[in-house]
Design a protein around this motif. Sequence first.
Motif, PDB file in Angstrom:
ATOM      1  N   ASP A  60     -56.577  -2.789  13.969  1.00 42.13           N
ATOM      2  CA  ASP A  60     -55.964  -3.607  12.914  1.00 42.13           C
ATOM      3  C   ASP A  60     -57.011  -4.132  11.918  1.00 42.13           C
ATOM      4  O   ASP A  60     -56.681  -4.882  11.010  1.00 42.13           O
ATOM      5  N   GLN A  98     -56.309 -17.727  12.936  1.00 41.21           N
ATOM      6  CA  GLN A  98     -56.614 -17.521  14.360  1.00 41.21           C
ATOM      7  C   GLN A  98     -55.382 -17.692  15.235  1.00 41.21           C
ATOM      8  O   GLN A  98     -55.185 -16.936  16.188  1.00 41.21           O
ATOM      9  N   PRO A 117     -62.170 -14.981   7.636  1.00 37.66           N
ATOM     10  CA  PRO A 117     -61.719 -15.362   6.286  1.00 37.66           C
ATOM     11  C   PRO A 117     -62.765 -16.192   5.542  1.00 37.66           C
ATOM     12  O   PRO A 117     -62.698 -17.411   5.492  1.00 37.66           O
ATOM     13  N   LEU A 151     -53.345 -14.515  14.836  1.00 37.21           N
ATOM     14  CA  LEU A 151     -53.953 -13.355  15.497  1.00 37.21           C
ATOM     15  C   LEU A 151     -53.850 -13.476  17.018  1.00 37.21           C
ATOM     16  O   LEU A 151     -53.572 -12.507  17.712  1.00 37.21           O
ATOM     17  N   MET A 173     -50.378 -11.220  15.768  1.00 33.36           N
ATOM     18  CA  MET A 173     -50.057 -10.798  14.407  1.00 33.36           C
ATOM     19  C   MET A 173     -50.974  -9.648  13.990  1.00 33.36           C
ATOM     20  O   MET A 173     -52.162  -9.621  14.347  1.00 33.36           O
ATOM     21  N   THR A 174     -50.414  -8.713  13.229  1.00 38.34           N
ATOM     22  CA  THR A 174     -51.180  -7.591  12.693  1.00 38.34           C
ATOM     23  C   THR A 174     -50.714  -7.343  11.267  1.00 38.34           C
ATOM     24  O   THR A 174     -49.716  -7.905  10.818  1.00 38.34           O
ATOM     25  N   LEU A 175     -51.421  -6.474  10.576  1.00 33.06           N
ATOM     26  CA  LEU A 175     -51.017  -6.111   9.215  1.00 33.06           C
ATOM     27  C   LEU A 175     -49.633  -5.467   9.228  1.00 33.06           C
ATOM     28  O   LEU A 175     -48.782  -5.739   8.375  1.00 33.06           O
ATOM     29  N   GLN A 192     -59.566  -6.134  12.608  1.00 34.20           N
ATOM     30  CA  GLN A 192     -60.127  -7.452  12.944  1.00 34.20           C
ATOM     31  C   GLN A 192     -61.496  -7.221  13.592  1.00 34.20           C
ATOM     32  O   GLN A 192     -61.671  -6.300  14.380  1.00 34.20           O
ATOM     33  N   ILE A 193     -62.461  -8.091  13.227  1.00 37.34           N
ATOM     34  CA  ILE A 193     -63.833  -7.886  13.695  1.00 37.34           C
ATOM     35  C   ILE A 193     -63.961  -8.341  15.148  1.00 37.34           C
ATOM     36  O   ILE A 193     -63.437  -9.386  15.538  1.00 37.34           O
ATOM     37  N   PRO A 252     -53.454 -12.366   8.066  1.00 37.56           N
ATOM     38  CA  PRO A 252     -54.546 -12.964   8.846  1.00 37.56           C
ATOM     39  C   PRO A 252     -55.726 -12.014   9.030  1.00 37.56           C
ATOM     40  O   PRO A 252     -55.535 -10.815   9.232  1.00 37.56           O
ATOM     41  N   PHE A 253     -56.927 -12.589   8.945  1.00 34.48           N
ATOM     42  CA  PHE A 253     -58.163 -11.823   9.162  1.00 34.48           C
ATOM     43  C   PHE A 253     -59.099 -12.649  10.038  1.00 34.48           C
ATOM     44  O   PHE A 253     -59.146 -13.871   9.916  1.00 34.48           O
ATOM     45  N   SER A 254     -59.828 -11.956  10.885  1.00 32.64           N
ATOM     46  CA  SER A 254     -60.727 -12.643  11.823  1.00 32.64           C
ATOM     47  C   SER A 254     -61.848 -13.403  11.108  1.00 32.64           C
ATOM     48  O   SER A 254     -62.387 -14.349  11.669  1.00 32.64           O
ATOM     49  N   ARG A 266     -69.430 -19.718   2.747  1.00 38.37           N
ATOM     50  CA  ARG A 266     -68.558 -20.822   2.299  1.00 38.37           C
ATOM     51  C   ARG A 266     -69.379 -21.929   1.649  1.00 38.37           C
ATOM     52  O   ARG A 266     -68.967 -22.514   0.648  1.00 38.37           O
TER      53      ARG A 266
END
Lengths: 279, 411
Positions: B308, A76, A64, A79, A83-85, B310-311, A60-62, B192
């Motif tokens: 981690d 989302q 994507p 996260l 969840m983390t890497l 995340q932004i 997951p990435f904030s 996108r």
Amino acid sequence: MNDSNLSDTRITRCFANLAKQNRKAFVAFLTGGDPDYQTSKQLVSGLPAAGVDLIEIGMPFSDPMADGPSIQVSSQRALRNGMTLVKTLDLVREFRKTDDATPIVLMGYYNPIYRYGAHHFVQECAEIGVDGLIIVDLPPEEDKELCEPALTAGLHWVRLVTPSTDDDRIDAVLHNVSGFVYYISVLGVTGTRRAMADHIEVAVSRLRKYTSLPIAVGFGIKTPEHAKAVAEHADGIVVGSAIVDMVKANLDESGKPNAELVDRVHDFVRDIAKGVENA
Amino acid sequence: MVPLNSNINSETDSFRSGPDETGHFGIYGGRFVAETLMPLILNVEKAYRAASNDPEFQSEFDYYAEHYIGRPSPLYHAARLSEHLGGPKIYFKRDELNHTGAHKINNTLGQILLARRMKKTRIIAETGAGQHGVATATVCALFDLPCVVYMGETDIERQAPNVFRMKLLGAEVIPVTSGTGTLKDAMNEALRDWVANVDTTFYIIGTVAGPHPYPEMVRNFQSVIGNETREQILEAENRLPDCLVACIGGGSNAMGLFHPFLDHPDIQIIGVEAAGLGIETGKHAASITGGQPGVLHGNRTYLLQTDDGQIIDAHSISAGLDYPGIGPEHSWLHESGRVSYVSVTDQEALEAFQLCCQTEGIIPALEPAHALAHVMKISKQFDPSQILVMNMCGRGDKDVFSVAEALGTKL
């Protein structure tokens, strides 16, 4: 660069076995940690029994950028639930305790890996039994970042080939790719448009002129019938957003999974698998 | 974790030679985008190179810059403010007098001329405060191209007048609810859209960020600010300034002012980020002061992010500075030490905003009010024989409502 160790891996064996049986590969995508770590663990561990040949786990990435709404909100959810890497790697570690055959590919965006440390990340992946990486925002121009370290560590590098990948570019895109090629059947983000089978037939046969690797086709496959139609023209199919939507459909208003979530997702996956089997 | 090979380019001995041919400024910049976009981005680069070498493109840009934007903008000696602060002789580069009220249109003009050369038939853009959205909608109206602007839902509420302006100009404003519904999500959504419409669409990015060649291209379009300043200060003072100050969100007005002066080592150059409620509170938009290197929106640069990766959302009273990243060339100029990056809080910017109104009769945008707040802090380090140029990159009409609210005035 030493990538000779990539000729006999879980991924190559998987595609070789399927080819021997004249079957197509079913690649299933789930977002790691969606909706929460424990449920996600159960979802992933049940995939092989439901007919999945190769598992893709989304990190997951904030932000994507290449994903449509389904995978955005699933990231989302994950996260939000912590969840983390690091936990995505834990998920693989736990899966490997009981399954040492099913290939696992991690898919995601570069920033969390960059923060973690690229070399550290690929070494840990190789140690715990990750087989390959698909990093959406690392084109061939940036291969030094992670692709080359990943190959050195013994991981496959799987790249997306798209309808906009023209003849001038195809060699560059296929360079360093192993395991399989992931053909994106539509221009756009994940899960939004439906690919037409005749387009896929043309595109895959064009791609075969450039590579002998197995070709899996994805983006927008939602039903067993569609899976069958696409699989007939390729070596495998990838289904992601439709599975992730099934996760979402079994959450209550507060986002908690209902008692049937895991079974329902696996039932849906089993239906798709039947479609692929009939191809 | 990161090799800091970001020194001055040893071959050319210049701070102005970046990016290299792969779009890197030291380790920063690059092209971190999905494969679907790569052929298109390579085309943009090719078209931009051809345009840069075509005198006709430059003369077209110059024509509209003069007759439509109103360039050159004045370089104005802010005498009362200078006297009040008792420090250097302060000049404002008055890009707030441009058509549409900010520097943003320098860039949208350049990019839409490029889009026309590339025969693109549809324009998309992201916007935070709405200034870049308005500047894009404006040139789209001028050249009769359909315009779609992505804007975070939260920003649409905060910036209603600019949303209405864009609509008057014929743009379609699409609210973005994904992620946290702010500028970074608007940029994700624009990317996108672009991925799904590569054949027809040109993406006009609003700042010196994004995949190569955008940081370089936007900087070059905005360098009209610095090039004019150089000519004007030589005319007025017969010498170059001692100090340059500009505010930084993504950093396009600052790059535009700074770039022509980077190789004059005697000129002190300062970029001012938004410290919001204070760096220590975590509620800020200061990517260099309070962030770490990372990869987002096509480039490597300093970002606000968690451990981690995340932004994190940015915060600033100025919607135009409210972005969790910064242009990659700034990250490089920071690490090479050529430019100093500092930060100023919401409160300090509000004080500067009021001082500017009272001493100069100029209502500044909240963005350059940040630059001015830093000028106020450092003015005592200079004497009246020294010259400081600050980029007044936008006017404050758009901000009067948020300033009234912050000052507790009911309108």
